[in-house]
Design a protein around this motif. Sequence first.
Motif, PDB file in Angstrom:
ATOM      1  N   GLY A 376       0.822  -1.197   0.000  1.00 33.56           N
ATOM      2  CA  GLY A 376       0.000   0.000   0.000  1.00 33.56           C
ATOM      3  C   GLY A 376       0.863   1.256   0.000  1.00 33.56           C
ATOM      4  N   LYS A 377       0.240   2.400  -0.339  1.00 36.91           N
ATOM      5  CA  LYS A 377       0.950   3.673  -0.392  1.00 36.91           C
ATOM      6  C   LYS A 377       0.524   4.547   0.772  1.00 36.91           C
ATOM      7  CE  LYS A 377       1.117   3.586  -5.454  1.00 36.91           C
ATOM      8  NZ  LYS A 377       0.713   4.255  -6.710  1.00 36.91           N
ATOM      9  N   SER A 378       1.495   5.144   1.426  1.00 41.37           N
ATOM     10  CA  SER A 378       1.215   5.953   2.611  1.00 41.37           C
ATOM     11  C   SER A 378       1.203   7.452   2.336  1.00 41.37           C
ATOM     12  CB  SER A 378       2.254   5.659   3.704  1.00 41.37           C
ATOM     13  OG  SER A 378       3.562   5.973   3.245  1.00 41.37           O
ATOM     14  N   ASP A 379       1.629   7.885   1.144  1.00 41.94           N
ATOM     15  CA  ASP A 379       1.716   9.313   0.848  1.00 41.94           C
ATOM     16  C   ASP A 379       0.330   9.962   0.795  1.00 41.94           C
ATOM     17  OD1 ASP A 379       4.708   9.346  -0.022  1.00 41.94           O
ATOM     18  OD2 ASP A 379       3.791   7.741  -1.188  1.00 41.94           O
ATOM     19  N   TRP A 380       0.221  11.174   1.289  1.00 38.51           N
ATOM     20  CA  TRP A 380      -1.059  11.883   1.283  1.00 38.51           C
ATOM     21  C   TRP A 380      -1.545  12.143  -0.132  1.00 38.51           C
ATOM     22  CZ3 TRP A 380      -1.499  16.419  -1.341  1.00 38.51           C
ATOM     23  CH2 TRP A 380      -0.314  17.105  -1.634  1.00 38.51           C
ATOM     24  N   PHE A 381      -0.602  12.359  -1.070  1.00 33.64           N
ATOM     25  CA  PHE A 381      -1.024  12.726  -2.423  1.00 33.64           C
ATOM     26  C   PHE A 381      -1.572  11.536  -3.207  1.00 33.64           C
ATOM     27  CE2 PHE A 381       3.633  12.200  -2.346  1.00 33.64           C
ATOM     28  CZ  PHE A 381       3.822  11.166  -3.246  1.00 33.64           C
ATOM     29  N   HIS A 382      -1.534  10.341  -2.619  1.00 36.83           N
ATOM     30  CA  HIS A 382      -2.160   9.186  -3.256  1.00 36.83           C
ATOM     31  C   HIS A 382      -3.583   8.965  -2.756  1.00 36.83           C
ATOM     32  CE1 HIS A 382       1.087   7.744  -5.691  1.00 36.83           C
ATOM     33  NE2 HIS A 382       1.922   7.698  -4.682  1.00 36.83           N
ATOM     34  N   LYS A 383      -4.078   9.823  -1.906  1.00 37.08           N
ATOM     35  CA  LYS A 383      -5.406   9.643  -1.331  1.00 37.08           C
ATOM     36  C   LYS A 383      -6.540  10.170  -2.217  1.00 37.08           C
ATOM     37  CE  LYS A 383      -3.265   7.954   2.214  1.00 37.08           C
ATOM     38  NZ  LYS A 383      -3.175   6.470   2.353  1.00 37.08           N
ATOM     39  N   PRO A 384      -6.408  11.342  -2.862  1.00 36.49           N
ATOM     40  CA  PRO A 384      -7.510  11.853  -3.691  1.00 36.49           C
ATOM     41  C   PRO A 384      -7.854  10.894  -4.828  1.00 36.49           C
ATOM     42  CG  PRO A 384      -5.877  13.571  -3.271  1.00 36.49           C
ATOM     43  CD  PRO A 384      -5.272  12.292  -2.813  1.00 36.49           C
ATOM     44  N   LEU A 385      -9.113  10.898  -5.258  1.00 42.71           N
ATOM     45  CA  LEU A 385      -9.570   9.965  -6.285  1.00 42.71           C
ATOM     46  C   LEU A 385      -8.828  10.153  -7.598  1.00 42.71           C
ATOM     47  CD1 LEU A 385     -11.478   7.713  -7.101  1.00 42.71           C
ATOM     48  CD2 LEU A 385     -13.217   9.444  -7.630  1.00 42.71           C
ATOM     49  N   PHE A 386      -8.473  11.408  -7.938  1.00 41.49           N
ATOM     50  CA  PHE A 386      -7.721  11.639  -9.176  1.00 41.49           C
ATOM     51  C   PHE A 386      -6.424  10.837  -9.173  1.00 41.49           C
ATOM     52  CE2 PHE A 386      -4.506  13.789 -11.718  1.00 41.49           C
ATOM     53  CZ  PHE A 386      -5.179  14.009 -12.920  1.00 41.49           C
ATOM     54  N   SER A 387      -5.701  10.875  -8.051  1.00 41.09           N
ATOM     55  CA  SER A 387      -4.454  10.133  -7.942  1.00 41.09           C
ATOM     56  C   SER A 387      -4.708   8.633  -7.940  1.00 41.09           C
ATOM     57  CB  SER A 387      -3.706  10.541  -6.671  1.00 41.09           C
ATOM     58  OG  SER A 387      -2.502   9.822  -6.532  1.00 41.09           O
ATOM     59  N   VAL A 388      -5.763   8.208  -7.255  1.00 43.28           N
ATOM     60  CA  VAL A 388      -6.091   6.780  -7.211  1.00 43.28           C
ATOM     61  C   VAL A 388      -6.316   6.243  -8.623  1.00 43.28           C
ATOM     62  CG1 VAL A 388      -7.850   5.112  -6.489  1.00 43.28           C
ATOM     63  CG2 VAL A 388      -7.016   6.819  -4.873  1.00 43.28           C
ATOM     64  N   LEU A 389      -7.041   7.003  -9.446  1.00 42.84           N
ATOM     65  CA  LEU A 389      -7.378   6.550 -10.793  1.00 42.84           C
ATOM     66  C   LEU A 389      -6.203   6.602 -11.753  1.00 42.84           C
ATOM     67  CD1 LEU A 389     -10.909   8.173 -11.278  1.00 42.84           C
ATOM     68  CD2 LEU A 389     -10.400   5.728 -11.112  1.00 42.84           C
ATOM     69  N   THR A 390      -5.267   7.498 -11.529  1.00 40.69           N
ATOM     70  CA  THR A 390      -4.187   7.713 -12.502  1.00 40.69           C
ATOM     71  C   THR A 390      -2.860   7.090 -12.082  1.00 40.69           C
ATOM     72  OG1 THR A 390      -3.689   9.874 -11.514  1.00 40.69           O
ATOM     73  CG2 THR A 390      -5.216   9.832 -13.379  1.00 40.69           C
ATOM     74  N   THR A 391      -2.790   6.490 -10.873  1.00 37.82           N
ATOM     75  CA  THR A 391      -1.521   5.909 -10.412  1.00 37.82           C
ATOM     76  C   THR A 391      -1.710   4.502  -9.836  1.00 37.82           C
ATOM     77  OG1 THR A 391      -1.688   6.838  -8.174  1.00 37.82           O
ATOM     78  CG2 THR A 391      -0.624   8.210  -9.858  1.00 37.82           C
ATOM     79  N   PHE A 392      -2.776   3.823 -10.253  1.00 35.31           N
ATOM     80  CA  PHE A 392      -3.072   2.482  -9.714  1.00 35.31           C
ATOM     81  C   PHE A 392      -3.154   2.520  -8.187  1.00 35.31           C
ATOM     82  CE2 PHE A 392      -0.922   1.549 -13.786  1.00 35.31           C
ATOM     83  CZ  PHE A 392      -1.873   0.742 -14.384  1.00 35.31           C
ATOM     84  N   GLY A 393      -3.864   3.528  -7.672  1.00 30.19           N
ATOM     85  CA  GLY A 393      -3.989   3.666  -6.230  1.00 30.19           C
ATOM     86  C   GLY A 393      -4.918   2.649  -5.605  1.00 30.19           C
ATOM     87  N   GLU A 394      -4.964   2.638  -4.268  1.00 31.76           N
ATOM     88  CA  GLU A 394      -5.743   1.658  -3.504  1.00 31.76           C
ATOM     89  C   GLU A 394      -5.485   0.244  -4.022  1.00 31.76           C
ATOM     90  OE1 GLU A 394      -7.014   2.524  -0.904  1.00 31.76           O
ATOM     91  OE2 GLU A 394      -8.002   4.473  -0.987  1.00 31.76           O
ATOM     92  N   HIS A 395      -4.228  -0.017  -4.322  1.00 30.46           N
ATOM     93  CA  HIS A 395      -3.890  -1.244  -5.037  1.00 30.46           C
ATOM     94  C   HIS A 395      -4.192  -2.528  -4.259  1.00 30.46           C
ATOM     95  CE1 HIS A 395      -2.379  -2.100  -9.002  1.00 30.46           C
ATOM     96  NE2 HIS A 395      -1.713  -3.127  -8.536  1.00 30.46           N
ATOM     97  N   PRO A 396      -3.923  -2.586  -2.962  1.00 25.87           N
ATOM     98  CA  PRO A 396      -4.240  -3.819  -2.230  1.00 25.87           C
ATOM     99  C   PRO A 396      -5.721  -4.174  -2.305  1.00 25.87           C
ATOM    100  CG  PRO A 396      -2.753  -2.434  -0.950  1.00 25.87           C
ATOM    101  CD  PRO A 396      -3.209  -1.607  -2.107  1.00 25.87           C
ATOM    102  N   LEU A 397      -6.592  -3.186  -2.064  1.00 28.34           N
ATOM    103  CA  LEU A 397      -8.025  -3.437  -2.138  1.00 28.34           C
ATOM    104  C   LEU A 397      -8.457  -3.738  -3.562  1.00 28.34           C
ATOM    105  CD1 LEU A 397      -9.346  -0.779   0.378  1.00 28.34           C
ATOM    106  CD2 LEU A 397      -9.852  -3.227   0.467  1.00 28.34           C
TER     107      LEU A 397
END
Length: 459
Positions: A376-397
């Motif tokens: 998982g990613k701990s950085d704050w900038f990976h939390k917004p939905l834009f970042s989640v959608l464009t950087t394979f965020g929330e990857h474990p879930l």
Amino acid sequence: MSPNLQNNHNSQSRHRGTDLSNGNVKGFQSSFPGVIYSGPRGEPFPNIFDWLQAKRNGDNIGSLWRVHDNLYDLEAFVDKHPGGRDWIKFTKGTDITEAFESSHIVGFKNVEKILEKYYVAAASEPRNSPFSFKKDGFYKTLKTKVEPILKTVGTDSSHLALQIEDGLAMTYLILALFSVWIDSVVLQVIAGLVLGMCIVGAHNFFHKRDNFRMYYMDLSPLSSFEWRLSHALSHHMYPNTVLDFEIMLSEPLVEFLPSRPKNFVQKYIAVFYVEAIYLLYGLSQIIVRALSIIQGKQRLRPENLLIFLELSIFMTIAPSHKSGIIAWIIIFMMSSFWFIVVSNNSAHHHPDAFHDGDEPRIDPDFGLCQLDATKGKSDWFHKPLFSVLTTFGEHPLHHLFPTICHSKLSHLKPALEETLKQFSEEFPQLTQLELFIGTHKQIGRTTRNRHKAAQQRGH
């Protein structure tokens, strides 16, 4: 068990305990006893259709479909499948247990009843898969906790997710056309990066039932059809194992598995040229697709022509045909760079993540093994939905529930944390910088990691 499968299994058994750092283990070896991959590895231009055939050989169930220990004939269900016919059509002759379990969360019991209608017989051989789905295991327990949440919040995309994805596609088209028209390399680079973000976002949509947004990926040389098969049916089901097609994509130039033999260049030099591979990957897929079509492994699909439509438009509006072609190449190189550099550094290739060749869990629960191979990613900038959608965020879930829109995954975090606590499991998170550095360390790793349970036992 057929003679060929028995010979492969015996060969694997003889190699158990081999010192991985000596590079003496063949490419198809697995940490999991009995798991077989009989397809080619380390050859240029790997093809997902070769992988599917190798999986059919390993699963050895003829023209049926396997779920757990039963065989089914889903031929009559191909056109009835709510998610689209491709998921069923192209998995014929394979074990789809992992895809079946992870794709159906809400109303799972009803889905099981539908499956029962197509029952043929009990399987006579063990599954060619390492993962378990025990009723009282981690993954099944998590599914029961998640289902009522998803019944409340839904599984489909939020309006914001749709606006972000459509906005990225529109921004790319405007930027691309304007940058080509004025012949600006800087704007072409930016347009390519925006396209890269768009196709990462499109990945969220090709996990779901057929929809037009999955075709945003086809604005690049990548194919939504091919990635649906390779990413959803291979990588997501068997991450970082010998059955993970995406691990093969860079072989032999880059070797991610510690069980693969690595020469001096692969261990120490690959970290310096790996980014160049990211730039060229997208364009290389045009060659791979052309060869596959010529060889009769797949048919030309209408969406495959989108990139050539873009080329013709660029050549028409650019100051010259040459500058239009160059712009086309620059844009696609940058989109490929974003897609692959984000993908390879998003979650999986940290040395602490499980890679085939490492010691596996004694009881390889599907959900826990997904988490073992994902960070998982701990950085704050990976939390917004834009970042989640464009950087394979929330990857474990996302790996645990791939068909659930990324916009709904945050609602599942409390259930995941509760289940982790219930099973006395931990899931540490890392910063993006740690993941980036870890990926480059993983490229040269040949040592075998022991599972934490074994370390605690002192073995």
